[in-house]
Design a protein around this motif. Structure first.
Motif, PDB file in Angstrom:
ATOM      1  N   UNK A 174      -1.232  21.464   1.897  1.00 42.90           N
ATOM      2  CA  UNK A 174      -1.646  22.868   1.881  1.00 42.90           C
ATOM      3  C   UNK A 174      -1.258  23.568   0.591  1.00 42.90           C
ATOM      4  N   UNK A 175      -0.268  23.033  -0.112  1.00 38.10           N
ATOM      5  CA  UNK A 175       0.179  23.630  -1.376  1.00 38.10           C
ATOM      6  C   UNK A 175      -0.117  22.737  -2.577  1.00 38.10           C
ATOM      7  N   UNK A 176      -1.099  21.874  -2.434  1.00 34.35           N
ATOM      8  CA  UNK A 176      -1.449  20.986  -3.534  1.00 34.35           C
ATOM      9  C   UNK A 176      -0.886  19.601  -3.323  1.00 34.35           C
ATOM     10  N   UNK A 177      -0.709  18.866  -4.397  1.00 33.19           N
ATOM     11  CA  UNK A 177      -0.198  17.505  -4.309  1.00 33.19           C
ATOM     12  C   UNK A 177       1.279  17.496  -3.950  1.00 33.19           C
ATOM     13  N   UNK A 178       1.638  16.690  -2.970  1.00 29.55           N
ATOM     14  CA  UNK A 178       3.035  16.562  -2.549  1.00 29.55           C
ATOM     15  C   UNK A 178       3.358  15.073  -2.415  1.00 29.55           C
ATOM     16  N   UNK A 179       4.603  14.678  -2.681  1.00 32.12           N
ATOM     17  CA  UNK A 179       4.972  13.256  -2.541  1.00 32.12           C
ATOM     18  C   UNK A 179       4.796  12.798  -1.098  1.00 32.12           C
ATOM     19  N   UNK A 180       4.101  11.689  -0.924  1.00 27.84           N
ATOM     20  CA  UNK A 180       3.883  11.146   0.409  1.00 27.84           C
ATOM     21  C   UNK A 180       4.581   9.811   0.608  1.00 27.84           C
ATOM     22  N   UNK A 181       4.556   8.971  -0.414  1.00 25.42           N
ATOM     23  CA  UNK A 181       5.164   7.647  -0.323  1.00 25.42           C
ATOM     24  C   UNK A 181       5.892   7.347  -1.625  1.00 25.42           C
ATOM     25  N   UNK A 182       7.094   6.825  -1.516  1.00 22.08           N
ATOM     26  CA  UNK A 182       7.864   6.360  -2.671  1.00 22.08           C
ATOM     27  C   UNK A 182       8.237   4.909  -2.413  1.00 22.08           C
ATOM     28  N   UNK A 183       8.118   4.092  -3.427  1.00 22.30           N
ATOM     29  CA  UNK A 183       8.444   2.691  -3.198  1.00 22.30           C
ATOM     30  C   UNK A 183       8.508   1.894  -4.478  1.00 22.30           C
ATOM     31  N   UNK A 184       8.380   0.591  -4.321  1.00 24.73           N
ATOM     32  CA  UNK A 184       8.500  -0.323  -5.467  1.00 24.73           C
ATOM     33  C   UNK A 184       7.456  -1.433  -5.328  1.00 24.73           C
ATOM     34  N   UNK A 185       6.807  -1.735  -6.447  1.00 26.32           N
ATOM     35  CA  UNK A 185       5.864  -2.842  -6.501  1.00 26.32           C
ATOM     36  C   UNK A 185       6.571  -4.090  -7.045  1.00 26.32           C
ATOM     37  N   UNK A 186       6.342  -5.210  -6.382  1.00 26.31           N
ATOM     38  CA  UNK A 186       6.745  -6.521  -6.896  1.00 26.31           C
ATOM     39  C   UNK A 186       5.457  -7.294  -7.125  1.00 26.31           C
ATOM     40  N   UNK A 187       5.172  -7.608  -8.378  1.00 22.34           N
ATOM     41  CA  UNK A 187       3.886  -8.214  -8.717  1.00 22.34           C
ATOM     42  C   UNK A 187       4.052  -9.585  -9.358  1.00 22.34           C
ATOM     43  N   UNK A 188       3.117 -10.463  -9.037  1.00 19.53           N
ATOM     44  CA  UNK A 188       2.958 -11.736  -9.720  1.00 19.53           C
ATOM     45  C   UNK A 188       1.552 -11.746 -10.309  1.00 19.53           C
ATOM     46  N   UNK A 189       1.454 -12.026 -11.608  1.00 23.68           N
ATOM     47  CA  UNK A 189       0.169 -12.009 -12.290  1.00 23.68           C
ATOM     48  C   UNK A 189      -0.065 -13.329 -13.015  1.00 23.68           C
ATOM     49  N   UNK A 190      -1.330 -13.662 -13.194  1.00 27.03           N
ATOM     50  CA  UNK A 190      -1.703 -14.838 -13.975  1.00 27.03           C
ATOM     51  C   UNK A 190      -2.786 -14.419 -14.962  1.00 27.03           C
ATOM     52  N   UNK A 191      -2.863 -15.140 -16.068  1.00 25.67           N
ATOM     53  CA  UNK A 191      -3.873 -14.860 -17.069  1.00 25.67           C
ATOM     54  C   UNK A 191      -5.089 -15.743 -16.797  1.00 25.67           C
ATOM     55  N   UNK A 192      -6.228 -15.087 -16.541  1.00 21.87           N
ATOM     56  CA  UNK A 192      -7.482 -15.792 -16.282  1.00 21.87           C
ATOM     57  C   UNK A 192      -8.533 -15.283 -17.253  1.00 21.87           C
ATOM     58  N   UNK A 193      -9.119 -16.178 -18.023  1.00 18.16           N
ATOM     59  CA  UNK A 193     -10.144 -15.765 -18.969  1.00 18.16           C
ATOM     60  C   UNK A 193      -9.659 -14.740 -19.971  1.00 18.16           C
ATOM     61  N   UNK A 194      -8.376 -14.811 -20.322  1.00 22.72           N
ATOM     62  CA  UNK A 194      -7.820 -13.880 -21.294  1.00 22.72           C
ATOM     63  C   UNK A 194      -7.389 -12.551 -20.724  1.00 22.72           C
ATOM     64  N   UNK A 195      -7.530 -12.355 -19.403  1.00 22.47           N
ATOM     65  CA  UNK A 195      -7.132 -11.097 -18.765  1.00 22.47           C
ATOM     66  C   UNK A 195      -6.055 -11.363 -17.718  1.00 22.47           C
TER      67      UNK A 195
END
Length: 210
Positions: A174-195
């Protein structure tokens, strides 16, 4: 007043973040290649692409005097090259942008073909399941808001990388953007086709301490 010698750090500035250029192939520009506006902007590389600008911790020196001593290639930082770290961060940032813009097909495209996302007690794998998940979680305008990500740490080893980052999801109230979720990302990435693509993302919510 004593005259400062070329290459001597400025008084009170023992170290600084100095912007320097790097060619598209990863070769650092030598002292003779860096001058004037190259320190604060971009100019096309030999193949027409923009030279990337990176911040390097080093003493503040006179580049025009040939005292920058830039490396031939960028050094590893804890197992990651700076270019790989920036590329991984760009993939993670695009995830946030595309989620907030309701570009769910674009979000799915950031994952590998067998990519996995876990969030709470839900786990989805593959393009169809991922697309259905994002449409169900943020398909309606009132479900969307703004993802902000920070404190990103990336470690890469060849074509594999791991990243940890903190995030805050803001939702409209009602008053605009407010924090809804706080957390942490744990990511595993691989390079495919240069990306760099996301092979696995674990989205961990920050819960109230017991």
């Amino acid at each position: 007043m004593q005259q400062r010698q070329p290459g001597e750090p400025l008084e009170g500035c023992a170290a600084a973040r100095v912007l320097v250029g790097v060619e598209p192939d990863g070769r650092a520009l030598g002292p003779g290649d860096v001058e004037g506006d190259d320190l604060v902007g971009e100019r096309p590389g030999v193949d027409g692409r923009q030279r990337a600008l990176l911040a390097v911790d080093r003493p503040l020196v006179d580049v025009a005097a040939g005292e920058a001593h830039l490396p031939t290639r960028w050094p590893d930082v804890g197992g990651s090259t700076l270019l790989d770290e920036l590329a991984v961060q760009a993939t993670l940032a695009r995830y946030c942008h595309r989620c907030d813009d309701a570009d769910f097909a674009g979000v799915v495209a950031l994952f590998t073909p067998d990519g996995v996302l876990t969030h709470g007690d839900r786990s989805v794998r593959g393009p169809e399941a991922l697309l259905e998940y994002f449409q169900s979680m943020q398909g309606r305008p009132e479900q969307r808001g703004r993802h902000l990500m920070g404190n990103v740490v990336v470690r890469s080893d060849g074509d594999v990388a791991r990243s940890i980052s903190d995030y805050v999801f803001f939702r409209f109230g009602s008053r605009g953007l407010v924090p809804a979720i706080v957390g942490r990302y744990h990511d595993e990435l691989v390079r495919l086709g240069g990306e760099w693509r996301i092979a696995r993302r674990d989205a961990m919510r920050l819960n109230t301490p017991a």
